[in-house]
Write an enzyme that holds these catalytic residues in place. Structure first.
Site, PDB file in Angstrom:
ATOM      1  N   TYR A 193      50.963  34.587  46.213  1.00 14.21           N
ATOM      2  CA  TYR A 193      51.650  35.227  47.328  1.00 14.21           C
ATOM      3  C   TYR A 193      52.549  34.434  47.879  1.00 14.21           C
ATOM      4  CZ  TYR A 193      49.250  39.714  44.597  1.00 14.21           C
ATOM      5  OH  TYR A 193      49.088  40.102  44.362  1.00 14.21           O
TER       6      TYR A 193
ATOM      7  N   PRO B 200      54.157  46.466  42.798  1.00 11.93           N
ATOM      8  CA  PRO B 200      53.835  47.821  41.640  1.00 11.93           C
ATOM      9  C   PRO B 200      54.423  48.920  41.698  1.00 11.93           C
ATOM     10  CG  PRO B 200      51.539  46.206  42.041  1.00 11.93           C
ATOM     11  CD  PRO B 200      52.812  45.685  43.233  1.00 11.93           C
TER      12      PRO B 200
ATOM     13  N   HIS C 140      51.705  43.281  47.079  1.00 10.25           N
ATOM     14  CA  HIS C 140      50.732  43.156  46.600  1.00 10.25           C
ATOM     15  C   HIS C 140      49.556  42.682  47.306  1.00 10.25           C
ATOM     16  CE1 HIS C 140      47.479  42.791  43.260  1.00 10.25           C
ATOM     17  NE2 HIS C 140      48.099  43.473  42.141  1.00 10.25           N
TER      18      HIS C 140
ATOM     19  N   SER D  20      38.199  41.399  39.221  1.00 12.43           N
ATOM     20  CA  SER D  20      37.482  41.091  40.227  1.00 12.43           C
ATOM     21  C   SER D  20      35.995  41.038  41.205  1.00 12.43           C
ATOM     22  CB  SER D  20      37.473  43.007  41.265  1.00 12.43           C
ATOM     23  OG  SER D  20      36.531  42.767  41.650  1.00 12.43           O
TER      24      SER D  20
ATOM     25  N   SER E  42      46.548  44.128  32.994  1.00 11.13           N
ATOM     26  CA  SER E  42      45.531  44.535  33.918  1.00 11.13           C
ATOM     27  C   SER E  42      45.074  46.307  33.754  1.00 11.13           C
ATOM     28  CB  SER E  42      46.260  44.917  35.495  1.00 11.13           C
ATOM     29  OG  SER E  42      47.254  45.107  35.986  1.00 11.13           O
ATOM     30  N   GLN E  43      44.422  46.406  33.620  1.00 10.97           N
ATOM     31  CA  GLN E  43      43.616  47.673  33.694  1.00 10.97           C
ATOM     32  C   GLN E  43      43.571  49.054  35.448  1.00 10.97           C
ATOM     33  OE1 GLN E  43      39.566  51.078  31.996  1.00 10.97           O
ATOM     34  NE2 GLN E  43      39.838  48.279  32.308  1.00 10.97           N
TER      35      GLN E  43
END
Length: 620
Positions: A59, A72, A317, A433, A554-555
């Site tokens: 980032y 997002p 994010h 994660s 990504s889920q």
């Protein structure tokens, strides 16, 4: 290093691979072990040796604008609003829920989460939950930074910033003199804003557009803004606010999906809007003529409520992953749906002073910059090719009946869909994660495995790629001539099982802390810090290919009928988030129109075909 080579094999040429193999061999002898020891020593001295490396790489060092490229957007189930009172009441209830959550955080009673699978019950780090409210990203000339809340100062006055018609208002929601505002009092303040903003005689300066600029440009404009004390105070109020509440106008139908025949993405409408249109609203606001100036993209949580009942959020994010945001908003929404709406009788509490409207001092050079930012952001929004696609033939119930993890299954479908289009696989990112570790965020599940490639090739036997790069056209013509079958159904199933087993191994490695991307990043940074420069391993062509994620996925699992989407992370790539439900899967697919080789709807169609043939392969 052996895992790194394993990652490279399916996505690079043999020539590149052999060259990198020699570099890896040399690095493993020297200086690899010394750099590894440097990281081991760092681990002993710090809470999380990787956190700042990861945060900066992911980032703070990235100069791209936040909307589309980083932030997002999430769409939550639309509401039914018939009057402006409905808008204010719903917004007041959301704010009231956020204040309750803030009290829970301040009390230290936030329930400890634990791992639900793979070495169950390990405690998960909760740090990112405490960064959601009152935080903000700050632009920097060299590198961005974060403004984080002071968790010790629990008696501080609390406020939110409300954006309406590009005007900004500060609403104090908790203070010593007044205590915490009730839902009715918040409602009254919001109703004032909704009636005041449209009546103001002139358009406000579109300062919010500056936050949509490339980061280094915004950093310079930020410094110019701070030359005036009034602007300093405004920015401090924005940074310290719990959240930004954006009261929006609806987007025009131009943002609706450009779907493929038979697609079901437009099944869920609010008036003339489809879900793709709603997603555009959350991700970027629709441009300078719509709501993009009604934002402050640096703010961690921007809750967006539109006058037609569409709502959701855009979030910065860097402070937390999607899971923390999703859980908070769905929890608040469930509480709201349990309580009846009060009868609005037109009489609202008037004892509070009206909210303060923020006034900006805009120097002439900044006025020019705002006009340039306006043109630039509109161009970037025009370039975003975005498509919300609901696959409704089956969902996770069928997938589980095949004895496969839904996430593993969908990741393989994403690989197959890409292969069907292009005839090869590319570096793929899926977030995993790492919250089992203090300050852990994510590592990268690399789904483009050799096993996935072999299975995809077999599934496409005789097809050839549907869309090829110019240089591949001759190969494509040759591959189309091959029409005989090499693999029978049982062999294809076996190849699928092998690919699924490998995908599961990579996933488990990552969540248990044995992924390769974080250690590779550490070795790269250690190389610079210890040796004074990057080792050849990190300037090698293969390293660049491995870290150019042409498929970023990504889920984002939601319990409500919600979904989250984002733009691609590279100009010629795809973004694809997914939310598996029992009997359907929601995909948010993104690409850029300027990349002539990509198309969000074409990829969605390839996904549909892939999921269909996977069902035919695995059912019964």
């Amino acid at each position: 290093m052996s895992e790194y080579l394993r990652v490279l094999k399916p996505i690079v040429t043999t020539q590149h691979y052999e060259r990198t193999k020699n570099i890896v061999k040399q690095f493993s002898a020297h200086p690899g072990p010394k750099l590894h020891q440097y990281l081991v020593d760092k681990r002993e001295a710090e809470d999380n040796w990787a956190y700042n490396y990861w945060l900066n790489d992911m980032y703070m060092d990235i100069p791209l604008p936040l909307p589309i490229n980083s932030n997002p957007g999430m769409v939550l189930p639309p509401r039914k609003f018939t009057t402006v009172h409905d808008v204010a009441r719903f917004a007041a209830r959301i704010i009231d829920g956020i204040l309750e959550h803030k009290e829970l955080l301040d009390s230290g009673n936030l329930p400890q989460e634990r791992a639900a699978s793979r070495e169950k019950n390990q405690p998960l780090c909760m740090a990112q939950y405490y960064r959601l409210l009152g935080s903000c990203r700050r632009p920097g000339i060299e590198q961005d930074s974060q403004f984080l809340p002071d968790l010790q100062n629990k008696n501080e006055t609390q406020h939110i910033i409300v954006c309406c018609r590009n005007q900004m208002y500060c609403v104090v929601v908790k203070a010593d003199q007044i205590g915490k505002l009730s839902e009715d009092e918040i409602f009254s303040q919001l109703l004032y804003i909704l009636s005041d903003a449209p009546c103001l005689p002139k358009l406000p300066p579109m300062v919010g557009l500056l936050t949509a600029e490339p980061r280094r440009l915004w950093a310079k404009d930020h410094e110019t803004l701070l030359l005036d004390a009034q602007n300093c105070r405004n920015i401090e109020l924005i940074e310290k606010s719990l959240i930004l509440l954006c009261l929006d106008e609806l987007l025009p139908p131009a943002f609706n999906a450009r779907g493929f025949h038979g697609a079901s993405s437009s099944a869920h409408f609010t008036g003339d809007r489809d879900e793709t249109n709603m997603a555009h609203e959350m991700i970027h606001g629709g441009g300078s003529e719509c709501n993009t100036a009604n934002r402050w993209f640096d703010k961690t949580m921007q809750i967006i409520i539109c006058n037609d009942g569409t709502w959701g959020l855009c979030y910065e994010h860097s402070t937390s992953e999607g899971i923390a945001v999703v859980l908070l908003l769905e929890q608040i929404l469930n509480k709201i749906d349990e309580i009846p709406s009060p009868e609005e009788n037109g009489i609202t509490p008037q004892h509070l002073p009206p909210p303060e409207r923020l006034e900006w001092i805009i120097r002439p050079e900044l006025e020019k910059r705002i006009q340039q930012a306006r043109r630039d952001v509109d161009k970037r929004i025009e370039d975003l090719d975005f498509y919300v696609y609901r696959y409704q033939a089956y969902g996770k119930n069928f997938i589980k009946s095949c004895k496969v993890s839904p996430d593993v299954y969908i990741q393989l479908a994403l690989q197959l869909a890409y292969y069907k289009l292009y005839g090869f696989l590319v570096s793929t990112y899926e977030s995993a994660s790492t919250r089992r570790f203090l300050l852990g965020r994510v590592d990268c599940i690399r789904s483009a495995s050799s096993e996935a490639l072999e299975w995809a090739k077999a599934m496409c036997q005789g097809e050839g790629a549907n869309v090829a790069l110019e240089s591949d056209k001759e190969d494509e013509e040759n591959s189309r001539k091959v029409s005989f079958s090499i693999y029978n159904k049982e062999q294809l199933r076996e190849l699928f099982r092998t690919a699924a087993t490998r995908q599961t191994e990579i996933m488990v490695q990552n969540i248990l802390g044995n992924g390769i991307d974080i250690p590779l990043l550490g070795l790269r940074e250690a190389s610079r810090e210890v040796e004074g420069d990057f080792h050849e391993l990190f300037t090698d062509e293969c390293y660049k290919i491995a870290n150019c994620f042409l498929l970023s996925t990504s889920q984002v699992a939601c319990t409500t009928n919600s979904f989250m989407g984002y733009g691609p992370v590279t100009p010629r790539g795809y973004g694809c988030s997914y939310n598996p439900h029992p009997n359907e899967i929601i995909f948010c697919v993104s690409a850029f129109y300027s990349a002539d080789i990509t198309s969000a709807t074409r990829y969605a169609k390839s996904l549909q075909d892939s999921l269909d043939i996977m069902r035919d392969l695995l059912e019964n």
